[in-house]
Design a protein around this motif. Structure first.
Motif, PDB file in Angstrom:
ATOM      1  N   PHE A  68      20.928  46.154  52.575  1.00 57.14           N
ATOM      2  CA  PHE A  68      21.099  47.606  52.601  1.00 57.14           C
ATOM      3  C   PHE A  68      22.483  48.030  53.103  1.00 57.14           C
ATOM      4  N   PRO A  69      23.545  47.644  52.391  1.00 58.00           N
ATOM      5  CA  PRO A  69      24.900  48.020  52.831  1.00 58.00           C
ATOM      6  C   PRO A  69      25.124  49.529  52.849  1.00 58.00           C
ATOM      7  N   GLU A  70      24.325  50.288  52.076  1.00 63.41           N
ATOM      8  CA  GLU A  70      24.508  51.736  52.016  1.00 63.41           C
ATOM      9  C   GLU A  70      24.198  52.436  53.340  1.00 63.41           C
ATOM     10  N   ARG A  71      23.557  51.748  54.263  1.00 66.59           N
ATOM     11  CA  ARG A  71      23.241  52.349  55.568  1.00 66.59           C
ATOM     12  C   ARG A  71      24.471  52.420  56.473  1.00 66.59           C
ATOM     13  N   LEU A  72      25.532  51.679  56.111  1.00 70.90           N
ATOM     14  CA  LEU A  72      26.714  51.593  56.971  1.00 70.90           C
ATOM     15  C   LEU A  72      27.587  52.835  56.837  1.00 70.90           C
ATOM     16  N   PRO A  73      28.321  53.193  57.894  1.00 71.77           N
ATOM     17  CA  PRO A  73      29.340  54.242  57.753  1.00 71.77           C
ATOM     18  C   PRO A  73      30.338  53.874  56.657  1.00 71.77           C
ATOM     19  N   GLU A  74      30.905  54.874  56.003  1.00 71.47           N
ATOM     20  CA  GLU A  74      31.746  54.621  54.823  1.00 71.47           C
ATOM     21  C   GLU A  74      32.904  53.683  55.118  1.00 71.47           C
ATOM     22  N   ALA A  75      33.577  53.873  56.249  1.00 78.41           N
ATOM     23  CA  ALA A  75      34.725  53.030  56.576  1.00 78.41           C
ATOM     24  C   ALA A  75      34.316  51.579  56.761  1.00 78.41           C
ATOM     25  N   VAL A  76      33.171  51.371  57.413  1.00 74.76           N
ATOM     26  CA  VAL A  76      32.661  50.009  57.606  1.00 74.76           C
ATOM     27  C   VAL A  76      32.262  49.405  56.267  1.00 74.76           C
ATOM     28  N   ALA A  77      31.615  50.214  55.442  1.00 70.38           N
ATOM     29  CA  ALA A  77      31.169  49.717  54.136  1.00 70.38           C
ATOM     30  C   ALA A  77      32.353  49.295  53.275  1.00 70.38           C
ATOM     31  N   GLN A  78      33.467  50.012  53.372  1.00 67.45           N
ATOM     32  CA  GLN A  78      34.646  49.664  52.579  1.00 67.45           C
ATOM     33  C   GLN A  78      35.196  48.310  53.008  1.00 67.45           C
ATOM     34  N   ILE A  79      35.269  48.091  54.312  1.00 66.90           N
ATOM     35  CA  ILE A  79      35.760  46.799  54.802  1.00 66.90           C
ATOM     36  C   ILE A  79      34.790  45.689  54.420  1.00 66.90           C
ATOM     37  N   GLU A  80      33.505  45.942  54.598  1.00 68.83           N
ATOM     38  CA  GLU A  80      32.492  44.927  54.297  1.00 68.83           C
ATOM     39  C   GLU A  80      32.503  44.571  52.814  1.00 68.83           C
ATOM     40  N   SER A  81      32.819  45.548  51.957  1.00 69.87           N
ATOM     41  CA  SER A  81      32.817  45.288  50.517  1.00 69.87           C
ATOM     42  C   SER A  81      33.907  44.310  50.105  1.00 69.87           C
ATOM     43  N   GLU A  82      34.895  44.077  50.972  1.00 74.21           N
ATOM     44  CA  GLU A  82      35.965  43.136  50.652  1.00 74.21           C
ATOM     45  C   GLU A  82      35.452  41.704  50.510  1.00 74.21           C
ATOM     46  N   ARG A  83      34.267  41.424  51.030  1.00 78.26           N
ATOM     47  CA  ARG A  83      33.735  40.070  50.852  1.00 78.26           C
ATOM     48  C   ARG A  83      33.399  39.793  49.389  1.00 78.26           C
ATOM     49  N   HIS A  84      33.393  40.847  48.568  1.00 74.87           N
ATOM     50  CA  HIS A  84      33.156  40.674  47.130  1.00 74.87           C
ATOM     51  C   HIS A  84      34.449  40.760  46.318  1.00 74.87           C
ATOM     52  N   ASN A  85      35.605  40.941  46.989  1.00 73.98           N
ATOM     53  CA  ASN A  85      36.870  41.130  46.281  1.00 73.98           C
ATOM     54  C   ASN A  85      37.518  39.780  45.975  1.00 73.98           C
ATOM     55  N   ASN A  86      36.776  38.952  45.240  1.00 74.62           N
ATOM     56  CA  ASN A  86      37.322  37.644  44.866  1.00 74.62           C
ATOM     57  C   ASN A  86      37.730  37.658  43.391  1.00 74.62           C
ATOM     58  N   ASN A  87      38.151  36.529  42.915  1.00 75.35           N
ATOM     59  CA  ASN A  87      38.550  36.387  41.513  1.00 75.35           C
ATOM     60  C   ASN A  87      37.405  36.848  40.614  1.00 75.35           C
ATOM     61  N   PRO A  88      37.609  37.861  39.788  1.00 75.17           N
ATOM     62  CA  PRO A  88      36.506  38.367  38.956  1.00 75.17           C
ATOM     63  C   PRO A  88      35.986  37.348  37.944  1.00 75.17           C
ATOM     64  N   ARG A  89      36.760  36.288  37.692  1.00 72.54           N
ATOM     65  CA  ARG A  89      36.323  35.266  36.732  1.00 72.54           C
ATOM     66  C   ARG A  89      35.863  33.986  37.447  1.00 72.54           C
ATOM     67  N   LEU A  90      35.468  34.137  38.706  1.00 73.46           N
ATOM     68  CA  LEU A  90      35.097  32.972  39.515  1.00 73.46           C
ATOM     69  C   LEU A  90      33.984  32.158  38.860  1.00 73.46           C
ATOM     70  N   GLU A  91      32.896  32.813  38.513  1.00 80.83           N
ATOM     71  CA  GLU A  91      31.768  32.075  37.933  1.00 80.83           C
ATOM     72  C   GLU A  91      32.130  31.464  36.598  1.00 80.83           C
ATOM     73  N   GLU A  92      32.871  32.206  35.791  1.00 81.64           N
ATOM     74  CA  GLU A  92      33.246  31.730  34.458  1.00 81.64           C
ATOM     75  C   GLU A  92      34.121  30.491  34.520  1.00 81.64           C
ATOM     76  N   CYS A  93      35.106  30.498  35.417  1.00 80.20           N
ATOM     77  CA  CYS A  93      36.119  29.440  35.417  1.00 80.20           C
ATOM     78  C   CYS A  93      35.840  28.343  36.434  1.00 80.20           C
ATOM     79  N   LEU A  94      35.467  28.725  37.642  1.00 80.63           N
ATOM     80  CA  LEU A  94      35.248  27.733  38.689  1.00 80.63           C
ATOM     81  C   LEU A  94      33.844  27.147  38.623  1.00 80.63           C
ATOM     82  N   GLY A  95      32.864  27.992  38.354  1.00 79.15           N
ATOM     83  CA  GLY A  95      31.485  27.526  38.355  1.00 79.15           C
ATOM     84  C   GLY A  95      31.206  26.463  37.315  1.00 79.15           C
TER      85      GLY A  95
END
Length: 659
Positions: free
Chosen positions: A371-398
């Motif tokens: 439930f990340p939506e429960r977080l304050p907006e500023a915290v949620a923005q920082i926390e969302s960086e854990r998903h800011n990886n190579n968008p083709r990760l699964e396609e190329c690395l996996g």
């Protein structure tokens, strides 16, 4: 706990008090109680004694009800546990980051299903530093006990059908005790975490309690002998608390001290003694289960706020453990059990099952979402960086399939592991022309040393080895003359994982050459150096070779730690010292330097872009550079574009010189 009727044993109730005091003081790191974890073993023996009294008496009298037994155990254990889980899920909603909250949901579900001991065995050891991040770690004991409760009466009922009487019951207990104790000692040497958490290595402690019941029920000792047994038993338990600590293999042979001590005190059966009969011991003993339930989350809470070493917070935690245990005992544990006992067995069971299902499903929802939506907006923005990886990760690395980043004209080749994947888009951005692109091929946890074998690789053929064999065959003719950039988390292969949550074997090399090593010993590092240089020289024969120094590793997930700090009203910049980085990576740097000297490999050093003279940073101006503890994000990897641009500036300068 037995009601205060004719079967009430004040000595056992007082013994519970000693056990819970030892455990609580140990967990709060009170000096002098380094062996307080033995309180759990005291509980196991007591539990076995009480269960034997219920089951054996019922089986011998041919009036034992299996359904009634299970229902009674559920009424005894589940209400207070379910309330604790509800409170922690609510607290987690307020305090925890999504990944932490998901972990709490998973642990809550396993605790309610009495399988948490198996979950924690999969994650790390009980004495590891990461244990203080698990809010329900202590429920592993309830899982072991419940698993014992499920099997114990079934075995005795089956035995009594073919071999009725006391002697076969005693013989079965003794055989089970010896077998389980043998397993315990074997696993304590070979697989200590399994020995600690598994029923098969713990059942003997409860069976010991059963043996005491079956023997003690027929033995009549004089008062002096009983007094002697109680004193010896007390000495054994106190010695275990004072002399043992977490460095002792547990449960190894030393576990005989508290278990035999408990057995002797129960066998002595001295009511109203100084050791167990005081009003303090009786008060604590009655509330021992609830105190045990509530104390550990308070320990974790102190660690969460960084207060575990402070006197006043620890004192407050101890007092609050007693208060919450008292409230749980008076408001939940006792009243709910009485209320359920007044209903029919069917209705009582229905209430328990419905509540259990509702709470377990809620925990599973937390496990799946966080439930990340429960977080304050500023915290949620920082926390969302854990998903800011190579968008083709699964396609190329996996799939370890070749990928091209950028334009169709290949300007460079990149091979490696997930660290290569985490910077390949920055390499593509550093190319001088949009028409140029990067050929990429990599696999997670795959060191680009052709002769290295993965320690944990049990797949045949192992995907990393398949990739390396494929690259070894095709690289000589694959875009010859183009720069070849090798990016690996090289330090983890040589030095092992850092001690962090979820790491079961920190400091153990993850590859081997001739034989496996538990530590980066001199012999292993010599082999590593030799094989690394040999592979680098082979790679340099057909391509200009560039070796990237290891990316600095942080001591935790950067978005997670930054978000948690912000949630708690703190502002931090995460970093590791440069000296710590240099110490961890000295062997890797030495191997890379020799590859440069012997084979002409070029070294690319990310430290000028990620570090200053004293520290290497995981964040910049409060914003994460990493998606976790060691992979740069798509934001962080842009800091390395100037480093990679040097390659193509050199290539272009060389081409101009030839003209």
């Amino acid at each position: 706990m037995a009601s205060r009727g004719g079967d009430f044993r004040g000595d056992i109730n007082g013994l519970r008090a000693w056990a819970v005091i030892a455990v609580v003081l140990y967990h709060f790191s009170v000096p002098g109680f380094g062996g307080g974890f033995i309180g759990v073993d005291v509980f196991f023996v007591i539990s076995g004694f009480l269960m034997a009294g219920i089951v054996c008496k019922g089986v011998e009298g041919q009036h034992f009800s299996l359904a009634g037994f299970y229902l009674a155990r559920a009424r005894r254990i589940l209400p207070a546990l379910m309330v604790l889980v509800i409170v922690l899920l609510v607290l987690g909603w307020i305090l925890l980051m999504p990944k932490e909250y998901q972990t709490l949901g998973k642990h809550a579900r396993e605790s309610l299903l009495f399988s948490s001991n198996l979950r924690y065995l999969d994650e790390a050891g009980y004495f590891d530093i990461t244990s203080h991040e698990k809010w329900l770690l202590h429920t592993w004991t309830l899982s072991v006990e419940w698993q014992f409760y499920m099997l114990y009466p079934l075995v005795l009922l089956a035995l009594s059908r073919f071999f009725p009487g006391r002697q076969p019951l005693l013989a079965a207990h003794l055989l089970g005790l010896l077998g389980s104790f043998g397993i315990c000692q074997y696993l304590s040497i070979r697989q200590p975490d399994a020995a600690f958490f598994l029923l098969q290595s713990r059942a003997w402690e409860m069976l010991l309690g059963g043996v005491v019941y079956l023997l003690g029920d027929k033995i009549r000792l004089p008062l002096r002998a009983r007094h002697f047994l109680e004193v010896v038993g007390g000495v054994f338990i106190i010695a275990a608390v004072l002399l043992l600590d977490a460095s002792v293999p547990w449960p190894g042979t030393a576990v005989l001290l508290p278990t035999l001590g408990t057995a002797l005190i129960i066998l002595a059966s001295r009511q109203n003694s100084m050791l167990t009969g005081s009003w303090v011991a009786q008060w604590l003993g009655e509330r021992s289960y609830s105190i045990y339930l509530w104390h550990w989350p308070l320990v974790v809470l102190l660690v969460y706020f960084g207060l575990q070493g402070s006197f006043l917070p620890v004192l407050a935690g101890l007092l609050l453990s007693l208060l919450l245990g008292h409230l749980s005992y008076h408001c939940v544990e006792g009243p709910v059990r009485v209320w359920l006992a007044q209903k029919t067995k069917v209705r009582s069971a229905a209430w328990v099952v419905v509540c259990l299902v509702v709470i377990a499903v809620s925990a599973q929802m937390v496990r799946r979402s966080g439930f990340p939506e429960r977080l304050p907006e500023a915290v949620a923005q920082i926390e969302s960086e854990r998903h800011n990886n190579n968008p083709r990760l699964e396609e190329c690395l996996g799939e370890a399939m070749p990928c091209v980043f950028g334009g169709e004209q290949i300007g460079a080749l990149v091979i490696g592991d997930s660290h290569a994947d985490s910077v390949v888009t920055a390499i593509a951005e550093s190319l001088p022309s949009k028409q140029q692109g990067v050929y990429f091929q990599g696999k997670s946890a795959c060191l680009m040393v052709f002769t290295a074998h993965k320690v944990s690789g049990d797949e045949e053929p192992e995907p990393c080895q398949v990739l390396k064999d494929d690259l070894r065959e095709k690289l000589p003719t694959l875009y010859p003359g183009k720069p070849l950039i090798v990016v690996n988390r090289t330090s983890v292969y040589a030095m092992g994982e850092l001690p962090m949550p979820g790491v079961k074997h920190p400091g153990r090399p993850t590859v081997y050459f001739t034989r496996q090593f538990e530590t980066p010993a001199t012999e292993f590092l010599r082999d590593f150096h030799q094989h690394y240089v040999a592979s680098a020289c082979e790679l340099s024969e057909h391509h200009p070779l560039y070796l990237v120094r290891p990316i600095p590793e942080m001591m935790g997930s950067v978005p997670h730690l930054l978000g948690r700090a912000m949630l708690l009203g703190k502002q931090v910049e995460l970093s590791v010292t440069r000296s710590a980085y240099e110490q961890r990576n000295a062997a890797v740097w030495a191997a890379q330097d020799e590859a440069a000297a012997r084979c002409g490999a070029q070294i690319l050093d990310p430290l000028p872009y990620l570090c200053d003279e004293n520290n290497c940073y995981g964040s910049r101006n409060g914003w994460p550079l990493y998606v976790d503890d060691d992979h740069l994000s798509e934001f962080g990897n842009r800091l390395l574009i100037p480093m990679f641009a040097q390659i193509f500036a050199e290539v272009e300068a060389g081409a101009l010189a030839h003209e």
